[in-house]
Design a protein around this motif. Structure first.
Motif, PDB file in Angstrom:
ATOM      1  N   PHE A   1     -10.317 -14.570 -51.022  1.00 44.64           N
ATOM      2  CA  PHE A   1     -11.647 -15.320 -51.297  1.00 44.64           C
ATOM      3  C   PHE A   1     -13.049 -14.474 -51.023  1.00 44.64           C
ATOM      4  N   MET A   2     -13.937 -14.986 -52.089  1.00 42.86           N
ATOM      5  CA  MET A   2     -15.183 -14.324 -52.111  1.00 42.86           C
ATOM      6  C   MET A   2     -16.169 -15.637 -52.350  1.00 42.86           C
ATOM      7  N   GLY A   3     -17.219 -15.864 -51.221  1.00 41.05           N
ATOM      8  CA  GLY A   3     -18.006 -16.729 -51.125  1.00 41.05           C
ATOM      9  C   GLY A   3     -17.244 -18.108 -51.157  1.00 41.05           C
ATOM     10  N   GLY A   4     -16.213 -18.235 -50.484  1.00 42.29           N
ATOM     11  CA  GLY A   4     -15.309 -19.438 -50.525  1.00 42.29           C
ATOM     12  C   GLY A   4     -14.510 -19.925 -51.602  1.00 42.29           C
ATOM     13  N   LYS A   5     -14.464 -19.048 -52.660  1.00 43.23           N
ATOM     14  CA  LYS A   5     -13.850 -19.002 -53.840  1.00 43.23           C
ATOM     15  C   LYS A   5     -12.422 -18.279 -54.001  1.00 43.23           C
ATOM     16  N   LYS A   6     -11.381 -18.869 -54.033  1.00 42.07           N
ATOM     17  CA  LYS A   6     -10.150 -18.011 -54.288  1.00 42.07           C
ATOM     18  C   LYS A   6     -10.297 -17.141 -55.403  1.00 42.07           C
ATOM     19  N   VAL A   7     -10.268 -15.808 -55.256  1.00 44.07           N
ATOM     20  CA  VAL A   7     -10.519 -14.897 -56.484  1.00 44.07           C
ATOM     21  C   VAL A   7      -9.130 -14.126 -56.972  1.00 44.07           C
ATOM     22  N   GLY A   8      -8.243 -14.018 -55.901  1.00 50.07           N
ATOM     23  CA  GLY A   8      -7.039 -13.275 -56.229  1.00 50.07           C
ATOM     24  C   GLY A   8      -5.849 -13.526 -55.238  1.00 50.07           C
ATOM     25  N   LYS A   9      -4.766 -13.077 -55.606  1.00 48.73           N
ATOM     26  CA  LYS A   9      -3.654 -13.250 -54.687  1.00 48.73           C
ATOM     27  C   LYS A   9      -2.397 -12.418 -54.907  1.00 48.73           C
ATOM     28  N   ILE A  10      -1.842 -12.080 -53.689  1.00 47.22           N
ATOM     29  CA  ILE A  10      -0.528 -11.296 -54.111  1.00 47.22           C
ATOM     30  C   ILE A  10       0.606 -12.127 -53.368  1.00 47.22           C
ATOM     31  N   ASN A  11       1.735 -12.599 -54.315  1.00 41.79           N
ATOM     32  CA  ASN A  11       2.774 -12.984 -53.800  1.00 41.79           C
ATOM     33  C   ASN A  11       3.624 -11.784 -53.269  1.00 41.79           C
ATOM     34  N   PHE A  12       4.351 -12.172 -52.105  1.00 43.30           N
ATOM     35  CA  PHE A  12       5.146 -11.245 -51.493  1.00 43.30           C
ATOM     36  C   PHE A  12       6.273 -11.771 -50.875  1.00 43.30           C
ATOM     37  N   ALA A  13       7.435 -10.863 -50.516  1.00 38.11           N
ATOM     38  CA  ALA A  13       8.447 -11.345 -49.808  1.00 38.11           C
ATOM     39  C   ALA A  13       8.893 -10.514 -48.876  1.00 38.11           C
ATOM     40  N   ILE A  14       9.193 -10.860 -47.834  1.00 38.14           N
ATOM     41  CA  ILE A  14       9.808  -9.840 -46.612  1.00 38.14           C
ATOM     42  C   ILE A  14      11.163 -10.278 -46.166  1.00 38.14           C
TER      43      ILE A  14
END
Length: 120
Positions: A36-49
């Motif tokens: 998040f940047m300034g409260g806005k979602k700007v990116g993500k990683i979906n991952f598994a373990i």
């Protein structure tokens, strides 16, 4: 990282990171790491373990925020959560391969994928 912990908030410069557990099944945890940047979602990683091995499933950055280091920050944050463990990248797109090559992290790449990366 405590796998039972559902949400983690960590401040890093002007990015805030949040990990959410999406699902548990057959010994695998599926999760998402958001930036998040300034409260806005700007990116993500979906991952598994699975068996203490993190594997990146997908990386996405909002088009308005691309080429600003957000994907790099996400991968570095994920690696920080697993400092002594190789991250498996599996198959990657051309952009993902370029990102992978630009980072100095503990990453594990499938041998076939590694051969493709070396040809780039």
């Amino acid at each position: 990282m405590d796998l039972r912990r559902a949400i983690t908030l960590i401040e890093q410069s002007d990015l805030t990171f949040k990990i959410e557990v999406d699902d548990y099944h057959r010994g695998q945890m599926d999760a998402s790491l958001y930036a998040f940047m300034g409260g806005k979602k700007v990116g993500k990683i979906n991952f598994a373990i699975f068996q203490d091995q993190p594997s990146i499933q997908m990386i996405a950055v909002d088009p308005e925020y691309r080429r600003q280091g957000i994907a790099t920050a996400l991968v570095k944050k994920l690696q920080k959560e697993f400092p002594d463990t190789e991250i498996n990248w599996g198959n990657t797109t051309a952009d993902g391969s370029a990102l992978r090559k630009s980072l100095k992290t503990n990453v594990k790449t499938d041998p076939v994928v590694q051969a493709k990366l070396e040809r780039l």
